[in-house]
Design an enzyme around this catalytic site. Sequence first.
Site, PDB file in Angstrom:
ATOM      1  N   HIS A  93       1.149  -0.991   0.129  1.00 23.94           N
ATOM      2  CA  HIS A  93       0.166  -0.012  -0.081  1.00 23.94           C
ATOM      3  C   HIS A  93       1.256   0.984  -0.516  1.00 23.94           C
ATOM      4  O   HIS A  93       0.389   2.320  -0.968  1.00 23.94           O
ATOM      5  CB  HIS A  93      -1.264  -0.073   0.764  1.00 23.94           C
ATOM      6  CG  HIS A  93      -1.543  -1.091   1.151  1.00 23.94           C
ATOM      7  ND1 HIS A  93      -3.664  -0.819   1.150  1.00 23.94           N
ATOM      8  CD2 HIS A  93      -1.755  -2.860   1.296  1.00 23.94           C
ATOM      9  CE1 HIS A  93      -3.639  -1.843   1.166  1.00 23.94           C
ATOM     10  NE2 HIS A  93      -3.288  -2.829   1.446  1.00 23.94           N
TER      11      HIS A  93
ATOM     12  N   ASP B 133      -6.974   5.174   2.594  1.00 24.00           N
ATOM     13  CA  ASP B 133      -6.627   3.722   1.715  1.00 24.00           C
ATOM     14  C   ASP B 133      -7.933   2.616   2.921  1.00 24.00           C
ATOM     15  O   ASP B 133      -8.786   3.458   2.818  1.00 24.00           O
ATOM     16  CB  ASP B 133      -5.424   3.397   2.893  1.00 24.00           C
ATOM     17  CG  ASP B 133      -5.360   1.970   1.860  1.00 24.00           C
ATOM     18  OD1 ASP B 133      -5.964   1.223   1.233  1.00 24.00           O
ATOM     19  OD2 ASP B 133      -3.939   1.641   1.985  1.00 24.00           O
TER      20      ASP B 133
ATOM     21  N   GLN C   9      12.513  -5.342  -7.711  1.00 22.39           N
ATOM     22  CA  GLN C   9      12.130  -5.920  -8.288  1.00 22.39           C
ATOM     23  C   GLN C   9      11.499  -5.369  -9.352  1.00 22.39           C
ATOM     24  O   GLN C   9      11.825  -5.957 -10.932  1.00 22.39           O
ATOM     25  CB  GLN C   9      10.753  -6.494  -7.794  1.00 22.39           C
ATOM     26  CG  GLN C   9       9.582  -6.783  -8.442  1.00 22.39           C
ATOM     27  CD  GLN C   9       8.393  -7.587  -7.239  1.00 22.39           C
ATOM     28  OE1 GLN C   9       8.451  -8.350  -6.686  1.00 22.39           O
ATOM     29  NE2 GLN C   9       7.255  -7.034  -7.462  1.00 22.39           N
TER      30      GLN C   9
ATOM     31  N   HIS D  33       3.602 -14.254  -6.193  1.00 28.20           N
ATOM     32  CA  HIS D  33       2.647 -14.647  -4.628  1.00 28.20           C
ATOM     33  C   HIS D  33       1.142 -14.427  -6.277  1.00 28.20           C
ATOM     34  O   HIS D  33       0.765 -14.404  -4.540  1.00 28.20           O
ATOM     35  CB  HIS D  33       3.219 -14.114  -4.005  1.00 28.20           C
ATOM     36  CG  HIS D  33       2.668 -12.851  -3.832  1.00 28.20           C
ATOM     37  ND1 HIS D  33       3.794 -11.944  -4.487  1.00 28.20           N
ATOM     38  CD2 HIS D  33       2.322 -11.807  -2.669  1.00 28.20           C
ATOM     39  CE1 HIS D  33       3.924 -10.744  -4.056  1.00 28.20           C
ATOM     40  NE2 HIS D  33       3.340 -10.111  -2.933  1.00 28.20           N
TER      41      HIS D  33
ATOM     42  N   TRP E  43      -1.117  -7.776  -5.712  1.00 31.39           N
ATOM     43  CA  TRP E  43      -1.954  -6.701  -6.724  1.00 31.39           C
ATOM     44  C   TRP E  43      -0.744  -5.998  -7.053  1.00 31.39           C
ATOM     45  O   TRP E  43      -0.452  -5.316  -8.845  1.00 31.39           O
ATOM     46  CB  TRP E  43      -2.860  -5.902  -6.520  1.00 31.39           C
ATOM     47  CG  TRP E  43      -3.414  -5.359  -7.590  1.00 31.39           C
ATOM     48  CD1 TRP E  43      -3.872  -3.719  -7.666  1.00 31.39           C
ATOM     49  CD2 TRP E  43      -3.903  -5.576  -8.762  1.00 31.39           C
ATOM     50  NE1 TRP E  43      -4.397  -3.472  -8.713  1.00 31.39           N
ATOM     51  CE2 TRP E  43      -4.574  -5.035  -9.195  1.00 31.39           C
ATOM     52  CE3 TRP E  43      -4.277  -7.037  -9.451  1.00 31.39           C
ATOM     53  CZ2 TRP E  43      -5.007  -4.433 -10.982  1.00 31.39           C
ATOM     54  CZ3 TRP E  43      -4.723  -6.880 -10.308  1.00 31.39           C
ATOM     55  CH2 TRP E  43      -5.159  -6.447 -11.528  1.00 31.39           C
TER      56      TRP E  43
ATOM     57  N   SER F 241       2.472  -6.532  -7.713  1.00 33.55           N
ATOM     58  CA  SER F 241       3.691  -7.635  -8.493  1.00 33.55           C
ATOM     59  C   SER F 241       2.339  -7.742  -9.789  1.00 33.55           C
ATOM     60  O   SER F 241       3.339  -7.953 -10.473  1.00 33.55           O
ATOM     61  CB  SER F 241       3.486  -9.107  -7.775  1.00 33.55           C
ATOM     62  OG  SER F 241       4.443  -7.966  -6.542  1.00 33.55           O
TER      63      SER F 241
ATOM     64  N   GLU G 145       3.201  -4.300 -11.884  1.00 37.31           N
ATOM     65  CA  GLU G 145       4.495  -4.285 -12.647  1.00 37.31           C
ATOM     66  C   GLU G 145       4.586  -5.603 -13.675  1.00 37.31           C
ATOM     67  O   GLU G 145       5.671  -5.440 -14.583  1.00 37.31           O
ATOM     68  CB  GLU G 145       5.392  -4.879 -11.073  1.00 37.31           C
ATOM     69  CG  GLU G 145       5.687  -3.621 -10.918  1.00 37.31           C
ATOM     70  CD  GLU G 145       6.736  -2.836  -9.534  1.00 37.31           C
ATOM     71  OE1 GLU G 145       7.803  -4.619  -9.435  1.00 37.31           O
ATOM     72  OE2 GLU G 145       6.983  -2.862  -8.828  1.00 37.31           O
TER      73      GLU G 145
ATOM     74  N   ASP H 235      -6.335 -11.886  -1.783  1.00 38.55           N
ATOM     75  CA  ASP H 235      -7.057 -11.569  -2.919  1.00 38.55           C
ATOM     76  C   ASP H 235      -5.899 -12.232  -3.771  1.00 38.55           C
ATOM     77  O   ASP H 235      -6.538 -12.701  -5.449  1.00 38.55           O
ATOM     78  CB  ASP H 235      -7.010 -10.592  -2.859  1.00 38.55           C
ATOM     79  CG  ASP H 235      -5.639  -9.220  -2.717  1.00 38.55           C
ATOM     80  OD1 ASP H 235      -5.068  -9.792  -2.187  1.00 38.55           O
ATOM     81  OD2 ASP H 235      -5.703  -8.259  -3.857  1.00 38.55           O
ATOM     82  N   GLN H 236      -4.775 -12.320  -3.433  1.00 41.82           N
ATOM     83  CA  GLN H 236      -4.172 -13.333  -4.652  1.00 41.82           C
ATOM     84  C   GLN H 236      -4.425 -14.505  -5.348  1.00 41.82           C
ATOM     85  O   GLN H 236      -3.716 -14.350  -6.703  1.00 41.82           O
ATOM     86  CB  GLN H 236      -2.673 -13.563  -3.734  1.00 41.82           C
ATOM     87  CG  GLN H 236      -2.223 -12.324  -2.880  1.00 41.82           C
ATOM     88  CD  GLN H 236      -1.400 -12.934  -2.030  1.00 41.82           C
ATOM     89  OE1 GLN H 236      -0.654 -13.930  -2.357  1.00 41.82           O
ATOM     90  NE2 GLN H 236      -0.407 -12.314  -0.944  1.00 41.82           N
TER      91      GLN H 236
END
EC number: 2.4.1.365
Length: 442
Positions: free
Chosen positions: A20, A116, A320, A335, A338, A340, A343, A359-360
């Site tokens: 976040h 958030d 990353q 994993h 979101w 990742s 990106e 949520d993954q």
Amino acid sequence: MDNQNGRISIALLPFLAHGHISPFFELAKQLAKRNCNVFLCSTPINLSSIKDKDSSASIKLVELHLPSSPDLPPHYHTTNGLPSHLMLPLRNAFETAGPTFSEILKTLNPDLLIYDFNPSWAPEIASSHNIPAVYFLTTAAASSSIGLHAFKNPGEKYPFPDFYDNSNITPEPPSADNMKLLHDFIACFERSCDIILIKSFRELEGKYIDLLSTLSDKTLVPVGPLVQDPMGHNEDPKTEQIINWLDKRAESTVVFVCFGSEYFLSNEELEEVAIGLEISTVNFIWAVRLIEGEKKGILPEGFVQRVGDRGLVVEGWAPQARILGHSSTGGFVSHCGWSSIAESMKFGVPVIAMARHLDQPLNGKLAAEVGVGMEVVRDENGKYKREGIAEVIRKVVVEKSGEVIRRKARELSEKMKEKGEQEIDRALEELVQICKKKKDEQ
């Protein structure tokens, strides 16, 4: 609001997780680039991780101090590396920081607050200071729409059953903690002023953005993937070593393996991933997170020696965005957080989905649905096995059957580049209108 040049000041308050903090910081940079005064508020430990990356004089980092205790000292005021049993105490500590944040808002007196999903008090405190507040959703519209649909239309079929089929699901009564989280999540949508910003892009999940807009009765404004510039700051020795290693590999022949900043693999999981990488015969960079005090005997004996120069094992953090943006990288074992996924799509790298929780799994399924990723299937016991890991890595990176996935990932990346920063420009226009409307009402 500066009457002379229309410049607005914006405060941002993210949750305490790296997944976040990072998009909020990237949003802050984009707003500052467009002549906004920006205040990014978080705990000192979180702000320390981005201080060196902040090159804009228009972004002010504002410390929010949480109550400390022997079990939750200041260096644990972040989810990064936080032991799982301290997650709830951290949330509770954040919830008690409302009065402190109220004083901060009173001092800063921004034109707008961007908040958030947690803490729950942010929009109410902004309202008490006559400051409009806008929710910034840092998760996918697809996964978010499922929860909102279940809340708004209990018992009704989800509109996209190929993605999520709830027709045979009998919902169980949620626990008190989960019920509070659900109500807080719904309140984030309801309290947002006119619009909701979302870290997403229509090319990936347009139909889910439209659904979420209908369910929330708010205009959803995508702000794009918000990926940091991989060349945006000086390289440290670790990054230099990694890039030098990548420079020696052929184009699209390396998989990057990383399971996020909050999840530690068990010894059994580490072994399955390690042997999966070994038998895949594909080049790899693996960012391994090890629990302090348990650093010996985790990777299979002889693994590093057997893979030799084909693999690079990096302990802890790895750059990353730099790795995904390198031409040698051809797949991302992820994993499926979101950020990742975003990106990976930004740089046109196909996803090898090994989702963990929350949520993954839905994010991994979304990547597969759009055709830019492939899921590793769990066995009958719900575990990932080495053979399955190796098979999907080879399909996505090497074999002819994965060419469609590789092409679609490249095409999606090109579409995003062509679009440029149109989403951010539109988002700022919406935010300025909200500030003007509030000013006219006063």
